[in-house]
Motif scaffolding. Sequence first.
Motif, PDB file in Angstrom:
ATOM      1  N   UNK A 161       0.800  -1.234   0.000  1.00 30.18           N
ATOM      2  CA  UNK A 161       0.000   0.000   0.000  1.00 30.18           C
ATOM      3  C   UNK A 161       0.829   1.280   0.000  1.00 30.18           C
ATOM      4  N   UNK A 162       2.063   1.225   0.471  1.00 31.99           N
ATOM      5  CA  UNK A 162       2.882   2.438   0.490  1.00 31.99           C
ATOM      6  C   UNK A 162       3.193   2.922  -0.924  1.00 31.99           C
ATOM      7  N   UNK A 163       3.261   2.003  -1.889  1.00 32.19           N
ATOM      8  CA  UNK A 163       3.596   2.388  -3.258  1.00 32.19           C
ATOM      9  C   UNK A 163       2.559   3.347  -3.838  1.00 32.19           C
ATOM     10  N   UNK A 203      -8.884   0.662 -24.045  1.00 34.35           N
ATOM     11  CA  UNK A 203     -10.113   0.004 -23.609  1.00 34.35           C
ATOM     12  C   UNK A 203     -11.211   1.055 -23.562  1.00 34.35           C
ATOM     13  N   UNK A 204     -12.435   0.637 -23.802  1.00 40.26           N
ATOM     14  CA  UNK A 204     -13.561   1.567 -23.739  1.00 40.26           C
ATOM     15  C   UNK A 204     -13.587   2.252 -22.367  1.00 40.26           C
ATOM     16  N   UNK A 205     -13.900   3.558 -22.349  1.00 37.35           N
ATOM     17  CA  UNK A 205     -13.866   4.324 -21.101  1.00 37.35           C
ATOM     18  C   UNK A 205     -14.788   3.702 -20.056  1.00 37.35           C
ATOM     19  N   UNK A 206     -14.279   3.602 -18.827  1.00 36.20           N
ATOM     20  CA  UNK A 206     -15.062   2.998 -17.753  1.00 36.20           C
ATOM     21  C   UNK A 206     -14.596   3.534 -16.404  1.00 36.20           C
ATOM     22  N   UNK A 207     -15.427   3.348 -15.407  1.00 32.97           N
ATOM     23  CA  UNK A 207     -15.095   3.749 -14.036  1.00 32.97           C
ATOM     24  C   UNK A 207     -14.532   2.573 -13.265  1.00 32.97           C
ATOM     25  N   UNK A 208     -13.562   2.856 -12.417  1.00 32.65           N
ATOM     26  CA  UNK A 208     -13.029   1.865 -11.489  1.00 32.65           C
ATOM     27  C   UNK A 208     -13.019   2.482 -10.096  1.00 32.65           C
ATOM     28  N   UNK A 209     -13.548   1.740  -9.134  1.00 30.71           N
ATOM     29  CA  UNK A 209     -13.586   2.180  -7.742  1.00 30.71           C
ATOM     30  C   UNK A 209     -12.675   1.276  -6.916  1.00 30.71           C
ATOM     31  N   UNK A 210     -11.992   1.878  -5.951  1.00 35.19           N
ATOM     32  CA  UNK A 210     -11.080   1.105  -5.123  1.00 35.19           C
ATOM     33  C   UNK A 210     -11.054   1.590  -3.695  1.00 35.19           C
ATOM     34  N   UNK A 211     -10.410   0.777  -2.856  1.00 36.94           N
ATOM     35  CA  UNK A 211     -10.277   1.066  -1.435  1.00 36.94           C
ATOM     36  C   UNK A 211      -8.841   0.763  -1.024  1.00 36.94           C
ATOM     37  N   UNK A 212      -8.239   1.653  -0.235  1.00 38.06           N
ATOM     38  CA  UNK A 212      -6.870   1.449   0.222  1.00 38.06           C
ATOM     39  C   UNK A 212      -6.880   0.804   1.603  1.00 38.06           C
ATOM     40  N   UNK A 213      -6.132  -0.281   1.738  1.00 34.44           N
ATOM     41  CA  UNK A 213      -6.033  -1.011   3.011  1.00 34.44           C
ATOM     42  C   UNK A 213      -4.585  -1.062   3.464  1.00 34.44           C
ATOM     43  N   UNK A 214      -4.368  -0.913   4.750  1.00 34.21           N
ATOM     44  CA  UNK A 214      -3.020  -1.066   5.291  1.00 34.21           C
ATOM     45  C   UNK A 214      -2.692  -2.549   5.441  1.00 34.21           C
ATOM     46  N   UNK A 215      -1.406  -2.861   5.513  1.00 36.00           N
ATOM     47  CA  UNK A 215      -0.993  -4.235   5.790  1.00 36.00           C
ATOM     48  C   UNK A 215      -1.557  -4.678   7.132  1.00 36.00           C
ATOM     49  N   UNK A 216      -1.558  -3.781   8.095  1.00 37.28           N
ATOM     50  CA  UNK A 216      -2.109  -4.079   9.413  1.00 37.28           C
ATOM     51  C   UNK A 216      -3.559  -4.536   9.316  1.00 37.28           C
ATOM     52  N   UNK A 217      -4.376  -3.833   8.538  1.00 37.31           N
ATOM     53  CA  UNK A 217      -5.792  -4.192   8.422  1.00 37.31           C
ATOM     54  C   UNK A 217      -5.966  -5.559   7.783  1.00 37.31           C
ATOM     55  N   UNK A 234       7.976  -8.303   3.062  1.00 31.02           N
ATOM     56  CA  UNK A 234       7.936  -7.078   2.277  1.00 31.02           C
ATOM     57  C   UNK A 234       9.165  -7.085   1.381  1.00 31.02           C
ATOM     58  N   UNK A 235       8.961  -6.828   0.084  1.00 30.19           N
ATOM     59  CA  UNK A 235      10.080  -6.902  -0.856  1.00 30.19           C
ATOM     60  C   UNK A 235      10.116  -5.634  -1.712  1.00 30.19           C
ATOM     61  N   UNK A 236      11.307  -5.272  -2.235  1.00 30.69           N
ATOM     62  CA  UNK A 236      11.452  -4.019  -2.978  1.00 30.69           C
ATOM     63  C   UNK A 236      11.213  -4.166  -4.481  1.00 30.69           C
ATOM     64  N   UNK A 237      10.385  -5.117  -4.897  1.00 34.75           N
ATOM     65  CA  UNK A 237      10.078  -5.267  -6.320  1.00 34.75           C
ATOM     66  C   UNK A 237       8.580  -5.499  -6.505  1.00 34.75           C
ATOM     67  N   UNK A 238       8.120  -5.199  -7.707  1.00 39.02           N
ATOM     68  CA  UNK A 238       6.701  -5.283  -8.047  1.00 39.02           C
ATOM     69  C   UNK A 238       6.552  -6.087  -9.337  1.00 39.02           C
ATOM     70  N   UNK A 239       5.308  -6.447  -9.675  1.00 37.81           N
ATOM     71  CA  UNK A 239       5.064  -7.295 -10.834  1.00 37.81           C
ATOM     72  C   UNK A 239       4.992  -6.524 -12.141  1.00 37.81           C
ATOM     73  N   UNK A 240       4.813  -5.213 -12.091  1.00 31.86           N
ATOM     74  CA  UNK A 240       4.770  -4.418 -13.314  1.00 31.86           C
ATOM     75  C   UNK A 240       5.228  -2.994 -13.024  1.00 31.86           C
ATOM     76  N   UNK A 261      11.800   1.732  -0.867  1.00 35.08           N
ATOM     77  CA  UNK A 261      10.548   1.399  -0.182  1.00 35.08           C
ATOM     78  C   UNK A 261      10.105  -0.007  -0.588  1.00 35.08           C
ATOM     79  N   UNK A 262       9.280  -0.655   0.237  1.00 37.22           N
ATOM     80  CA  UNK A 262       8.707  -1.940  -0.186  1.00 37.22           C
ATOM     81  C   UNK A 262       7.686  -1.709  -1.288  1.00 37.22           C
TER      82      UNK A 262
END
Length: 271
Positions: A161-163, A203-217, A234-240, A261-262
Amino acid sequence: MTTMSDLDKISANQEGFNLRARAHLQSSYYDVEKFKQGHNMLRKLEREELGDVRGRSLLELQCHIGVNSLSLARLGAQVTGTDISDEAIDIANGLAGELDLDAKFVQANLYDLPQVLDGQFDMVFTGYGTLSFLPDIPRWAEVAANFVKPGGTLTIVEIHPILNLFDDVDGELRVARSLFRSRQVHHEMSKSYADKIDDAVEVEKHSIYGWRWTVEEVVNALIDAGLTIEHLREVPYDARQRLPLMESDGDHNWRISGDPIPLSFACVARK
């Protein structure tokens, strides 16, 4: 002005995921043609955390077009995948049939899954980019735990989530938002992700909704659902590539110079 309910946002996301599913047949992130040739689509952290899956019954939550689920089937797991997008599930079933892979796919809103899928599994898995589309993490943990056999495991591999709090400003990381104050997200999208930012698919225009969660939660939700945390990474690399300053390390991972950062985290919990 009428406020959208979480159920309305989930329905909007379902429509968006349907549009993305077809677009992702051309996305370098999923690289469907390479997958058809036998490539294992699981990323490094996912492979390490899942380990040997041979002979294990395995449920992948929010499996999208199924390339991870089918990669696990190739490794010997007895796989079931589930996703809210009917288009994604159609693609996954088509790939399973075309490649003669033994996997089952079920379309459902995750929160409704106990009403449409029976049984428990040795392993339950959820990969990159799933938890941020869920408005209720405690309920998610309850649903996931419900499908874990006694002695079985739930494995999570996710964007850290920090990213999501940083922007790339002239090649430097700048804090742009708060994890504790900016909890809900809404984007109007006309492109969808690929391995590299520059390769994003139309991609055709669309809405995306999201929620941010901490690792703690996330971790506390698993504990409250009756699971025991075995380990957290926690690792310093991502998939994309999510920010322009991220660079490929040559193994389908993306890093920031100096690893400041992780970028991803993983958690394994056992029932």
